[in-house]
Design an enzyme around this catalytic site. Sequence first.
Site, PDB file in Angstrom:
ATOM      1  N   ASP A   1       9.901   1.684   1.837  1.00 48.01           N
ATOM      2  CA  ASP A   1       8.931   1.383   0.783  1.00 48.01           C
ATOM      3  C   ASP A   1       8.048   2.621   0.680  1.00 48.01           C
ATOM      4  OD1 ASP A   1       6.783   0.643  -0.771  1.00 48.01           O
ATOM      5  OD2 ASP A   1       6.112  -0.999   0.515  1.00 48.01           O
TER       6      ASP A   1
ATOM      7  N   LYS B   1       2.575   9.844  -5.583  1.00 52.49           N
ATOM      8  CA  LYS B   1       3.594   8.998  -6.212  1.00 52.49           C
ATOM      9  C   LYS B   1       3.289   8.790  -7.699  1.00 52.49           C
ATOM     10  CE  LYS B   1       5.676   4.372  -5.940  1.00 52.49           C
ATOM     11  NZ  LYS B   1       5.713   3.122  -5.163  1.00 52.49           N
TER      12      LYS B   1
ATOM     13  N   GLU C   1      10.834  -2.720  -6.528  1.00 56.66           N
ATOM     14  CA  GLU C   1       9.927  -3.358  -5.569  1.00 56.66           C
ATOM     15  C   GLU C   1       9.882  -4.885  -5.708  1.00 56.66           C
ATOM     16  OE1 GLU C   1       6.320  -1.083  -6.034  1.00 56.66           O
ATOM     17  OE2 GLU C   1       7.253   0.700  -5.154  1.00 56.66           O
TER      18      GLU C   1
ATOM     19  N   ASP D   1       1.829  -8.087  -6.907  1.00 57.25           N
ATOM     20  CA  ASP D   1       1.712  -6.954  -5.989  1.00 57.25           C
ATOM     21  C   ASP D   1       0.463  -6.133  -6.303  1.00 57.25           C
ATOM     22  OD1 ASP D   1       1.958  -4.674  -4.458  1.00 57.25           O
ATOM     23  OD2 ASP D   1       4.058  -4.306  -4.947  1.00 57.25           O
TER      24      ASP D   1
HETATM   25  P1  ADP Z   1       0.480   0.748  -1.983  1.00 57.99           P
HETATM   26  O1  ADP Z   1       1.501  -0.257  -2.361  1.00 57.99           O
HETATM   27  O2  ADP Z   1      -0.426   1.162  -3.100  1.00 57.99           O
HETATM   28  O3  ADP Z   1       1.024   1.910  -1.247  1.00 57.99           O
HETATM   29  P2  ADP Z   1      -0.634  -1.155   0.008  1.00 57.99           P
HETATM   30  O4  ADP Z   1       0.145  -2.321  -0.434  1.00 57.99           O
HETATM   31  O5  ADP Z   1      -0.432  -0.682   1.388  1.00 57.99           O
HETATM   32  O6  ADP Z   1      -0.546   0.093  -0.952  1.00 57.99           O
HETATM   33  O7  ADP Z   1      -2.184  -1.521  -0.203  1.00 57.99           O
HETATM   34  C1  ADP Z   1      -3.213  -0.655   0.126  1.00 57.99           C
HETATM   35  C2  ADP Z   1      -4.523  -1.318  -0.239  1.00 57.99           C
HETATM   36  O8  ADP Z   1      -4.655  -2.538   0.490  1.00 57.99           O
HETATM   37  C3  ADP Z   1      -5.758  -0.483   0.078  1.00 57.99           C
HETATM   38  O9  ADP Z   1      -6.599  -0.446  -1.047  1.00 57.99           O
HETATM   39  C4  ADP Z   1      -6.428  -1.260   1.214  1.00 57.99           C
HETATM   40  O10 ADP Z   1      -7.840  -1.158   1.159  1.00 57.99           O
HETATM   41  C5  ADP Z   1      -5.982  -2.671   0.929  1.00 57.99           C
HETATM   42  N1  ADP Z   1      -6.019  -3.518   2.129  1.00 57.99           N
HETATM   43  C6  ADP Z   1      -5.330  -3.371   3.273  1.00 57.99           C
HETATM   44  N2  ADP Z   1      -5.671  -4.324   4.170  1.00 57.99           N
HETATM   45  C7  ADP Z   1      -6.604  -5.095   3.574  1.00 57.99           C
HETATM   46  C8  ADP Z   1      -7.362  -6.238   3.975  1.00 57.99           C
HETATM   47  N3  ADP Z   1      -7.244  -6.762   5.184  1.00 57.99           N
HETATM   48  N4  ADP Z   1      -8.222  -6.766   3.079  1.00 57.99           N
HETATM   49  C9  ADP Z   1      -8.375  -6.227   1.861  1.00 57.99           C
HETATM   50  N5  ADP Z   1      -7.702  -5.159   1.428  1.00 57.99           N
HETATM   51  C10 ADP Z   1      -6.824  -4.584   2.268  1.00 57.99           C
HETATM   52 MG    MG Z   2       3.333  -1.103  -2.650  1.00 57.32          MG
END
Ligand code: ADP
Ligand code: MG
Length: 560
Positions: free
Chosen positions: A7, A69, A146, A169
């Site tokens: 991912d 990205k 995704e 998502d």
């Molecule tokens: P992406 O798909 O954009 O790469 P992710 O799915 O990993 O990213 O999401 C990242 C986001 O999730 C960040 O903005 C982070 O602050 C938020 N995040 C991660 N853990 C938590 C949590 N426990 N509560 C709220 N937001 C969270």
């Molecule tokens: Mg993602």
Amino acid sequence: MAIIGIDLGTTNSLACVCQDGQIKLVPNALGQTLTPSVISIDENGDICVGAVAKERLVTHPSDTAASFKRYMGTEKTYMLAGRSFTPQELSSFVLRQLKEDAEHFLGEEVTEAVISVPAYFNDHQRYATREAGRLAGMRVERLVNEPSAAALAASRISRSGEGSYLIFDLGGGTLDVSVVDFFENVIEIIAVSGDNHLGGNDFDETIAHRFCEAVGIMYEELKENERASLLRMSERCKKELTSQKESVLTFGSEERTFTLTNMLLAESCQKLFDRISQAIKNVLRDSKRTINEIDEIVLVGGSSRMPVIFLFLQTFLGKSPCMIGSPDEIVAAGVGTYAGIKERKQEIRDLVLTDICPFTLGTNIVNHSDHERPIMSPIIERNSILPSSKTGYYTNAYDGQAHISIGVFQGESYYCEENVRLGNIEMDILPVRRGEAQIEVRFTYDINGILEVEVTDRYQNRTERVVVTCKTLRLSEQELKQRLQELNAYKLAPSGGIRTRLVLERGERLFAQLSGEERKEIAEVLQRIEESMREQNDQLIANRLREAEAIFDRLDDWKP
Ligand code: ADP
Ligand code: MG
């Protein structure tokens, strides 16, 4: 010779493998499954990926890059340590790191990867993603959307089985909402919608604004580094609210406090919720479904952990979303499952992932009232199921026309100029009277979203065929080989001692952000660690690192 699922996220990336029939997320050298998608070139010219690089965003901004990205498949380049990199080259470093972590985890070589991409990724973006994989030294035969990956994981992990899914998502900077059907082993994306500029970052910003309001300072007047620390603190506060009722932020030395609750957060984020509801309405409308026809609402992405999101969706949709394990790991688990299926080849026929083309593909036709503004003639309509092959029939525009220029466009606008030009085919045709030429334009869009265009002049029985490439965006085989060699000259920073490295980088970052007494404290902490390293006393190093982490945690609380 293993296949891994990846991912490759805007904010975080993960690798997943299938081992003895079990889906396993690959831990990185720090023992975490999520590796921040951040790259930095360090003093030795080595590539740091992940948490260490993220610290360096503040201390070495000109050697560090994040969120690349977003620019996959565009001409944007990044200057890092005085050298230029494309987004796919930067992504290839992330992939290389994940590959290395997986090899370490599996104890065998990884030669192939299945990588997930957003469903709305266009041809260029998909191509760039595959290129990134190849530049990381892996074969990439298959890209998986995704939401398809999330539906696959949801059906297997939660044992909810087949049905209609609404995949919600919410990541760091993007929102993707999709309706995905999973029936009789066929996974089919029915519709996609979302908001390219809505994610966890926006919640952090909202909290930061709210905080400033509460303590009476102007967000706009903050210096860049102050803002960065305030945002960091806001993010931590947001995360605390997923497991705590409230989160208290202390302001300055006067100990003025600001208490954030989920209720207050929900109230402050009304505008963001409006945009979320718009995306959901769009996807339901495009899929011609009502919420009652959806069997499962699946929470995906780190930001979906927020209780305010759960409550909002529950109220807005009148139905409880389901949270399976960690939402930020679901896509990876899905691609890993797919990689596992692919590895045990015999099963691959059992599972079909049908994708849709999220946008219209077409060509240009003459606009008789304004020759400067050709009109879009759709050939493959948006939301067509892939693979798709369609032919459009055209003729010449004037007597004796000897040459045609077939543009390949993507988008929903009436005028071609408002759509994205993917490429062009130039072809000489037999000069005949106006309207007599028979030109067939065949678009074949394969399961990976790679477009092939074939133009045939029936009179000559001559065919021109191209896999749509935009020369400036794509590398030839030769260039790819050369670039691969150049990139291989960069070594990934060693993963031994990575925790120490992370603490040191974090100390440097705090040093850059803070001043006065706090700087002195940081300098002392750093010196103590270096001292223990000189003594090569592992126990002492471990103690000093723990000590430093506690102090840095405290210093990371923002104080203007
Ligand atoms: P992406 O798909 O954009 O790469 P992710 O799915 O990993 O990213 O999401 C990242 C986001 O999730 C960040 O903005 C982070 O602050 C938020 N995040 C991660 N853990 C938590 C949590 N426990 N509560 C709220 N937001 C969270
Ligand atoms: Mg993602």
